[in-house]
Design a protein around this motif. Structure first.
Motif, PDB file in Angstrom:
ATOM      1  N   SER A 141       0.841  -1.200   0.000  1.00 17.69           N
ATOM      2  CA  SER A 141       0.000   0.000   0.000  1.00 17.69           C
ATOM      3  C   SER A 141       0.874   1.247   0.000  1.00 17.69           C
ATOM      4  CB  SER A 141      -0.903   0.024   1.242  1.00 17.69           C
ATOM      5  OG  SER A 141      -1.850  -1.005   1.176  1.00 17.69           O
ATOM      6  N   ILE A 142       0.537   2.204  -0.850  1.00 17.22           N
ATOM      7  CA  ILE A 142       1.282   3.458  -0.947  1.00 17.22           C
ATOM      8  C   ILE A 142       0.300   4.610  -0.823  1.00 17.22           C
ATOM      9  CG2 ILE A 142       2.713   4.921  -2.425  1.00 17.22           C
ATOM     10  CD1 ILE A 142       3.790   2.353  -3.694  1.00 17.22           C
ATOM     11  N   ILE A 143       0.599   5.531   0.101  1.00 15.31           N
ATOM     12  CA  ILE A 143      -0.203   6.728   0.302  1.00 15.31           C
ATOM     13  C   ILE A 143       0.697   7.941   0.111  1.00 15.31           C
ATOM     14  CG2 ILE A 143      -1.599   8.070   1.916  1.00 15.31           C
ATOM     15  CD1 ILE A 143      -2.218   5.518   3.415  1.00 15.31           C
ATOM     16  N   ILE A 144       0.230   8.917  -0.648  1.00 14.95           N
ATOM     17  CA  ILE A 144       0.960  10.173  -0.825  1.00 14.95           C
ATOM     18  C   ILE A 144       0.086  11.298  -0.285  1.00 14.95           C
ATOM     19  CG2 ILE A 144       1.987  11.793  -2.464  1.00 14.95           C
ATOM     20  CD1 ILE A 144       2.534   9.446  -4.311  1.00 14.95           C
ATOM     21  N   VAL A 154      -3.497   7.337  -3.454  1.00  9.93           N
ATOM     22  CA  VAL A 154      -3.213   6.008  -2.910  1.00  9.93           C
ATOM     23  C   VAL A 154      -3.231   5.032  -4.079  1.00  9.93           C
ATOM     24  CG1 VAL A 154      -4.190   6.515  -0.634  1.00  9.93           C
ATOM     25  CG2 VAL A 154      -5.619   5.471  -2.387  1.00  9.93           C
ATOM     26  N   ASN A 155      -2.455   3.968  -3.988  1.00  3.69           N
ATOM     27  CA  ASN A 155      -2.395   3.018  -5.095  1.00  3.69           C
ATOM     28  C   ASN A 155      -3.498   1.958  -4.964  1.00  3.69           C
ATOM     29  OD1 ASN A 155      -1.318   1.531  -2.998  1.00  3.69           O
ATOM     30  ND2 ASN A 155       0.263   0.573  -4.260  1.00  3.69           N
ATOM     31  N   PRO A 156      -3.744   1.181  -6.006  1.00  4.30           N
ATOM     32  CA  PRO A 156      -4.838   0.198  -5.990  1.00  4.30           C
ATOM     33  C   PRO A 156      -4.761  -0.803  -4.841  1.00  4.30           C
ATOM     34  CG  PRO A 156      -4.085   0.544  -8.242  1.00  4.30           C
ATOM     35  CD  PRO A 156      -3.130   1.282  -7.350  1.00  4.30           C
ATOM     36  N   HIS A 157      -3.537  -1.203  -4.443  1.00  7.82           N
ATOM     37  CA  HIS A 157      -3.425  -2.186  -3.368  1.00  7.82           C
ATOM     38  C   HIS A 157      -4.017  -1.652  -2.063  1.00  7.82           C
ATOM     39  CE1 HIS A 157      -1.838  -5.762  -1.423  1.00  7.82           C
ATOM     40  NE2 HIS A 157      -1.365  -4.996  -0.451  1.00  7.82           N
ATOM     41  N   PHE A 158      -3.885  -0.355  -1.839  1.00  6.33           N
ATOM     42  CA  PHE A 158      -4.457   0.244  -0.633  1.00  6.33           C
ATOM     43  C   PHE A 158      -5.962   0.002  -0.575  1.00  6.33           C
ATOM     44  CE2 PHE A 158      -6.795   3.678   1.338  1.00  6.33           C
ATOM     45  CZ  PHE A 158      -6.189   3.806   2.579  1.00  6.33           C
ATOM     46  N   TYR A 159      -6.644   0.240  -1.703  1.00  2.88           N
ATOM     47  CA  TYR A 159      -8.085   0.044  -1.732  1.00  2.88           C
ATOM     48  C   TYR A 159      -8.452  -1.417  -1.487  1.00  2.88           C
ATOM     49  CZ  TYR A 159      -8.306   4.733  -3.790  1.00  2.88           C
ATOM     50  OH  TYR A 159      -8.184   6.080  -4.001  1.00  2.88           O
ATOM     51  N   ARG A 160      -7.618  -2.330  -2.041  1.00  3.35           N
ATOM     52  CA  ARG A 160      -7.925  -3.744  -1.893  1.00  3.35           C
ATOM     53  C   ARG A 160      -7.847  -4.206  -0.439  1.00  3.35           C
ATOM     54  NH1 ARG A 160      -5.083  -4.109  -6.918  1.00  3.35           N
ATOM     55  NH2 ARG A 160      -3.121  -4.603  -5.863  1.00  3.35           N
ATOM     56  N   ILE A 161      -6.858  -3.703   0.320  1.00  2.00           N
ATOM     57  CA  ILE A 161      -6.691  -4.219   1.682  1.00  2.00           C
ATOM     58  C   ILE A 161      -7.478  -3.423   2.728  1.00  2.00           C
ATOM     59  CG2 ILE A 161      -4.385  -5.075   1.117  1.00  2.00           C
ATOM     60  CD1 ILE A 161      -3.322  -2.864   3.005  1.00  2.00           C
TER      61      ILE A 161
END
Length: 214
Positions: A141-144, A154-161
């Protein structure tokens, strides 16, 4: 007057843009060092040759038409061109601006062509695209955020988890993820490190949208 000419000469030679001066018929009078580097030919070789000897329009067409149009009132032309080079693989794409120089009777005496290198810019754009793809496809997960801690990306993985949707995340502060289980000292240590320009590594215990710990 001598000082002014000396200044103009130094600006011409030290410019980070390529500069070519042609006569009213499109034959090269002089080029600066940056242009020489771009096309791989010296001023001595280029002087007297028609501009089409070293430049071509990317979208096709006759480059001499630009000069003919200027004689009929079009003062400035801009567009993408390619610089020929005798060295294989050295051809470059440039953004060319052509302006007419007129005398006291309004007749065109010369053309000044200024070149901005697009090759380096496009390589940088390719690198940015690769980095963007790496962020988008990252399994982490990446948050800017901005300097006020407001989330900008935020990147797609953030939304998934986390289970959140973009309209629930962008523009918010990360505190909505808090589970209340992360020690306050962890946040304090992080902000001290970031405030001093350092990196920080640590563990957060966050909460999924459905209430689960993640």
């Amino acid at each position: 007057l001598a000082q002014a000419r000396d200044l103009i000469s130094r600006v011409f030679e030290s410019s980070t843009n390529g500069i070519l001066i042609a006569d009213s018929s499109g034959h090269i009078v002089v080029v600066n060092s940056r242009f020489e580097q771009g096309c791989g030919l010296s001023n001595e070789v280029l002087a007297g040759r028609n501009i089409v000897h070293c430049i071509e329009l990317i979208e096709g067409g006759d480059l001499n038409d630009i000069f003919h149009q200027s004689h009929h009132g079009n003062e400035i032309w801009q567009g993408e061109v390619g610089l020929h080079s005798p060295q294989p693989g050295k051809a470059s794409h440039e953004w060319m601006t052509v302006s007419a120089v007129r005398d006291a009777t309004n007749g065109i005496t010369h053309f000044v062509c200024v070149f901005e290198d697009l090759t380096r810019e496009r390589l940088q754009q390719q690198q940015i695209r690769r980095l963007s793809q790496a962020v988008e496809q990252s399994p982490t997960s990446i948050i800017i955020t901005n300097l006020e801690s407001v989330i900008e990306y935020v990147n797609p993985h953030f939304y998934r988890i986390t289970g959140y949707e973009p309209d629930q995340v962008i523009g918010e502060k990360p505190k909505f993820l808090s589970s209340g289980l992360t020690p306050l000292s962890t946040y304090q240590e992080m902000w001290i490190a970031l405030g001093n320009g350092h990196t920080w590594e640590g563990e957060f215990i966050n909460r999924h949208r459905n209430g689960d710990i993640c």
